[in-house]
Design a protein around this motif. Structure first.
Motif, PDB file in Angstrom:
ATOM      1  N   PRO A   1     -28.629 -15.812  15.363  1.00 33.57           N
ATOM      2  CA  PRO A   1     -27.842 -14.766  15.851  1.00 33.57           C
ATOM      3  C   PRO A   1     -26.492 -14.361  15.111  1.00 33.57           C
ATOM      4  CG  PRO A   1     -27.664 -16.784  17.346  1.00 33.57           C
ATOM      5  CD  PRO A   1     -28.564 -17.027  16.403  1.00 33.57           C
TER       6      PRO A   1
ATOM      7  N   VAL B   1     -23.008 -10.271  17.442  1.00 32.77           N
ATOM      8  CA  VAL B   1     -24.102 -11.234  17.651  1.00 32.77           C
ATOM      9  C   VAL B   1     -25.494 -10.131  17.790  1.00 32.77           C
ATOM     10  CG1 VAL B   1     -24.794 -12.896  19.229  1.00 32.77           C
ATOM     11  CG2 VAL B   1     -22.315 -12.727  19.038  1.00 32.77           C
TER      12      VAL B   1
ATOM     13  N   THR C   1     -34.203 -16.849  24.879  1.00 32.19           N
ATOM     14  CA  THR C   1     -32.932 -17.337  24.334  1.00 32.19           C
ATOM     15  C   THR C   1     -31.937 -16.810  25.033  1.00 32.19           C
ATOM     16  OG1 THR C   1     -33.177 -15.032  22.779  1.00 32.19           O
ATOM     17  CG2 THR C   1     -33.807 -17.066  21.742  1.00 32.19           C
TER      18      THR C   1
ATOM     19  N   TYR D   1     -27.552 -16.171  25.108  1.00 32.43           N
ATOM     20  CA  TYR D   1     -26.189 -16.032  24.285  1.00 32.43           C
ATOM     21  C   TYR D   1     -24.940 -16.082  25.018  1.00 32.43           C
ATOM     22  CZ  TYR D   1     -30.131 -13.989  21.343  1.00 32.43           C
ATOM     23  OH  TYR D   1     -31.223 -13.954  20.924  1.00 32.43           O
TER      24      TYR D   1
ATOM     25  N   LEU E   1     -20.258 -13.484  25.665  1.00 33.06           N
ATOM     26  CA  LEU E   1     -20.421 -12.327  24.876  1.00 33.06           C
ATOM     27  C   LEU E   1     -19.109 -11.329  25.313  1.00 33.06           C
ATOM     28  CD1 LEU E   1     -24.009 -11.568  24.196  1.00 33.06           C
ATOM     29  CD2 LEU E   1     -22.194 -12.805  22.700  1.00 33.06           C
TER      30      LEU E   1
ATOM     31  N   LEU F   1     -20.032 -19.375  18.830  1.00 34.67           N
ATOM     32  CA  LEU F   1     -21.093 -18.753  19.733  1.00 34.67           C
ATOM     33  C   LEU F   1     -21.743 -19.952  20.231  1.00 34.67           C
ATOM     34  CD1 LEU F   1     -22.869 -16.300  20.932  1.00 34.67           C
ATOM     35  CD2 LEU F   1     -24.272 -16.612  18.902  1.00 34.67           C
TER      36      LEU F   1
ATOM     37  N   PHE G   1     -25.371 -20.818  21.878  1.00 36.27           N
ATOM     38  CA  PHE G   1     -26.563 -20.066  21.756  1.00 36.27           C
ATOM     39  C   PHE G   1     -27.446 -21.294  22.347  1.00 36.27           C
ATOM     40  CE2 PHE G   1     -30.257 -19.302  18.761  1.00 36.27           C
ATOM     41  CZ  PHE G   1     -30.787 -18.250  19.573  1.00 36.27           C
TER      42      PHE G   1
END
Length: 237
Positions: A109, A148, A179, A181, A184, A217, A219
């Motif tokens: 990402p 991202v 997935t 993330y 953000l 990030l 992840f």
């Protein structure tokens, strides 16, 4: 009467009586023979009738037993077919034919160094919380505000707020892959939206539960609902 006449008459009477007796005997013998013959003939006739009746019964039984009723008669068209005429199919082939390609090509990402790897069993030190704990994702170093992108084609299932991970966006992909993330900002997607690999889904901001670490990030990846190493689950090694 003279002696000769008397004697002659007596002799005639005696002979007549003898013949009468003989005749009676012959009549008796003849009657007995006729009676016996009649009984034999009667028995033969009865035996023949019984034999004929038995034969008829056996024949009837044979015909009934040898001609069972056919509940599903074969038609002329069906009779002309052979096994080779029928198309072969199996559940496996049908399932294989109906199945669709569930493979998805994934990509990272963001681009950057992995500063903390996935760890399901081995504890890792948390500088923010000051303790040892498992780490169910990858920390990929990148500047605050870095865009991202979605790691693969899929559908957004949720956009949640977490006290430790901030705003978390979750995408469900084919093949049982999910997935996540975090953390953000600038997220404009909502649950139900479809995304393609490379689509921008937000930008990097500070992760509350990992704020002591450098900007990155966080992840995560899941396989059939279970946490997995993103590099392995997504084929990114």
């Amino acid at each position: 009467m003279k002696y000769s006449e008397y004697h002659s008459k007596s002799k005639f009477t005696s002979n007549a009586a003898f013949y009468i007796v003989i005749a009676c005997c012959l009549v008796a013998i003849g009657g007995a023979a006729w009676f016996a013959a009649a009984n034999i003939s009667k028995r033969d006739t009865s035996s023949k009738k019984e034999s004929s009746s038995s034969s008829s019964y056996n024949s009837s039984v044979f015909e009934i037993g040898s001609m069972p009723e056919i509940s599903n008669p074969v038609t002329t068209e069906e009779a002309g077919k052979t096994v080779s005429d029928e198309p072969y199919s199996s559940g496996e082939e049908t399932e294989s034919t109906q199945s669709t390609d569930t493979s998805v090509v994934f990509s990272m990402p963001v681009q950057g160094e992995i500063i903390k790897g996935y760890s399901e069993k081995v504890l890792q030190y948390s500088a923010t919380l000051g303790d040892m704990r498992i780490h169910t994702g990858l920390d990929i170093a990148c500047e605050d505000g870095t865009s991202v992108s979605a790691a693969g084609d899929g559908k957004v299932t949720s956009v949640d707020e977490s006290s430790t991970l901030g705003t978390v966006l979750t995408i469900e992909h084919n093949g049982g892959i999910t997935t996540k993330y975090a953390s953000l900002k600038g997220v404009k997607l909502k649950a139900g939206d479809s995304v393609s690999a490379g689509d921008i889904i937000g930008t990097v901001t500070t992760v509350p539960g990992e704020c002591a670490d450098q900007s990155h990030l966080h992840f995560e990846a899941y396989k059939n609902g279970h946490a997995a190493d993103p590099l392995v689950a997504l084929g990114l090694e």
